[in-house]
Design a protein around this motif. Sequence first.
Motif, PDB file in Angstrom:
ATOM      1  N   ILE A 136       0.847  -1.182   0.000  1.00 44.91           N
ATOM      2  CA  ILE A 136       0.000   0.000   0.000  1.00 44.91           C
ATOM      3  C   ILE A 136       0.889   1.241   0.000  1.00 44.91           C
ATOM      4  O   ILE A 136       1.846   1.327   0.760  1.00 44.91           O
ATOM      5  N   GLU A 137       0.559   2.179  -0.861  1.00 45.46           N
ATOM      6  CA  GLU A 137       1.319   3.421  -0.969  1.00 45.46           C
ATOM      7  C   GLU A 137       1.015   4.314   0.231  1.00 45.46           C
ATOM      8  O   GLU A 137      -0.139   4.487   0.607  1.00 45.46           O
ATOM      9  N   SER A 138       2.067   4.892   0.821  1.00 45.98           N
ATOM     10  CA  SER A 138       1.866   5.856   1.905  1.00 45.98           C
ATOM     11  C   SER A 138       2.421   7.198   1.456  1.00 45.98           C
ATOM     12  O   SER A 138       3.260   7.278   0.564  1.00 45.98           O
ATOM     13  N   TRP A 139       1.936   8.265   2.092  1.00 46.05           N
ATOM     14  CA  TRP A 139       2.309   9.628   1.711  1.00 46.05           C
ATOM     15  C   TRP A 139       2.810  10.392   2.924  1.00 46.05           C
ATOM     16  O   TRP A 139       2.286  10.219   4.037  1.00 46.05           O
ATOM     17  N   VAL A 140       3.807  11.263   2.709  1.00 44.59           N
ATOM     18  CA  VAL A 140       4.281  12.189   3.737  1.00 44.59           C
ATOM     19  C   VAL A 140       4.359  13.578   3.119  1.00 44.59           C
ATOM     20  O   VAL A 140       4.555  13.721   1.906  1.00 44.59           O
ATOM     21  N   ILE A 141       4.189  14.583   3.958  1.00 44.80           N
ATOM     22  CA  ILE A 141       4.407  15.951   3.490  1.00 44.80           C
ATOM     23  C   ILE A 141       5.909  16.125   3.355  1.00 44.80           C
ATOM     24  O   ILE A 141       6.666  15.829   4.280  1.00 44.80           O
ATOM     25  N   ASN A 142       6.336  16.575   2.205  1.00 44.29           N
ATOM     26  CA  ASN A 142       7.749  16.636   1.862  1.00 44.29           C
ATOM     27  C   ASN A 142       8.405  17.889   2.467  1.00 44.29           C
ATOM     28  O   ASN A 142       8.848  18.781   1.757  1.00 44.29           O
ATOM     29  N   ASP A 143       8.452  17.919   3.793  1.00 50.81           N
ATOM     30  CA  ASP A 143       9.080  19.041   4.497  1.00 50.81           C
ATOM     31  C   ASP A 143      10.075  18.531   5.526  1.00 50.81           C
ATOM     32  O   ASP A 143      10.352  19.182   6.519  1.00 50.81           O
ATOM     33  N   GLY A 144      10.581  17.326   5.283  1.00 48.33           N
ATOM     34  CA  GLY A 144      11.510  16.716   6.216  1.00 48.33           C
ATOM     35  C   GLY A 144      10.837  15.784   7.201  1.00 48.33           C
ATOM     36  O   GLY A 144      11.510  15.090   7.961  1.00 48.33           O
ATOM     37  N   SER A 145       9.523  15.768   7.193  1.00 44.28           N
ATOM     38  CA  SER A 145       8.778  14.909   8.106  1.00 44.28           C
ATOM     39  C   SER A 145       8.753  13.478   7.580  1.00 44.28           C
ATOM     40  O   SER A 145       8.714  13.244   6.382  1.00 44.28           O
ATOM     41  N   SER A 146       8.771  12.536   8.485  1.00 42.22           N
ATOM     42  CA  SER A 146       8.638  11.144   8.092  1.00 42.22           C
ATOM     43  C   SER A 146       7.307  10.568   8.571  1.00 42.22           C
ATOM     44  O   SER A 146       7.064   9.376   8.445  1.00 42.22           O
TER      45      SER A 146
END
Length: 125
Positions: A2-12
């Motif tokens: 399953i694909e997961s998403w993160v906000i691309n601001d250094g957060s994991s």
Amino acid sequence: MIESWVINDGSSVPVSSGTVMEALRSRIGSGQFETWLASSSGRSLAFVTNTERAMVMLLEDERDPGDHAVTPEVEGSSGGFVLSGGQHDEYPDEDTVPIGEAFRIVEHIVGTGSWPADARWVVDR
């Protein structure tokens, strides 16, 4: 997988379809009008808003021109799209969607990995 998403601001910390709208609203409230999300499969989802309309783009990888949500029946253009580097952009309204529709599209893509069946978008490849 399953694909997961993160906000691309250094957060994991992954965002889900249930939390992504709240995260976007919080970022807008703090003056961040451009948000990039990165998926575990290498895709990117861009959301840029002027608080009334938004540009939503889905890219397969860094070199992909991607797809973007559209409202083809409208005319005119809107400014006030402030990018993270301070650049102010103006887009034709037909290349953006009302912000409520943008939230719905992002929520659906994060939840399912694909555009909503009733959303309109163009392929920029």
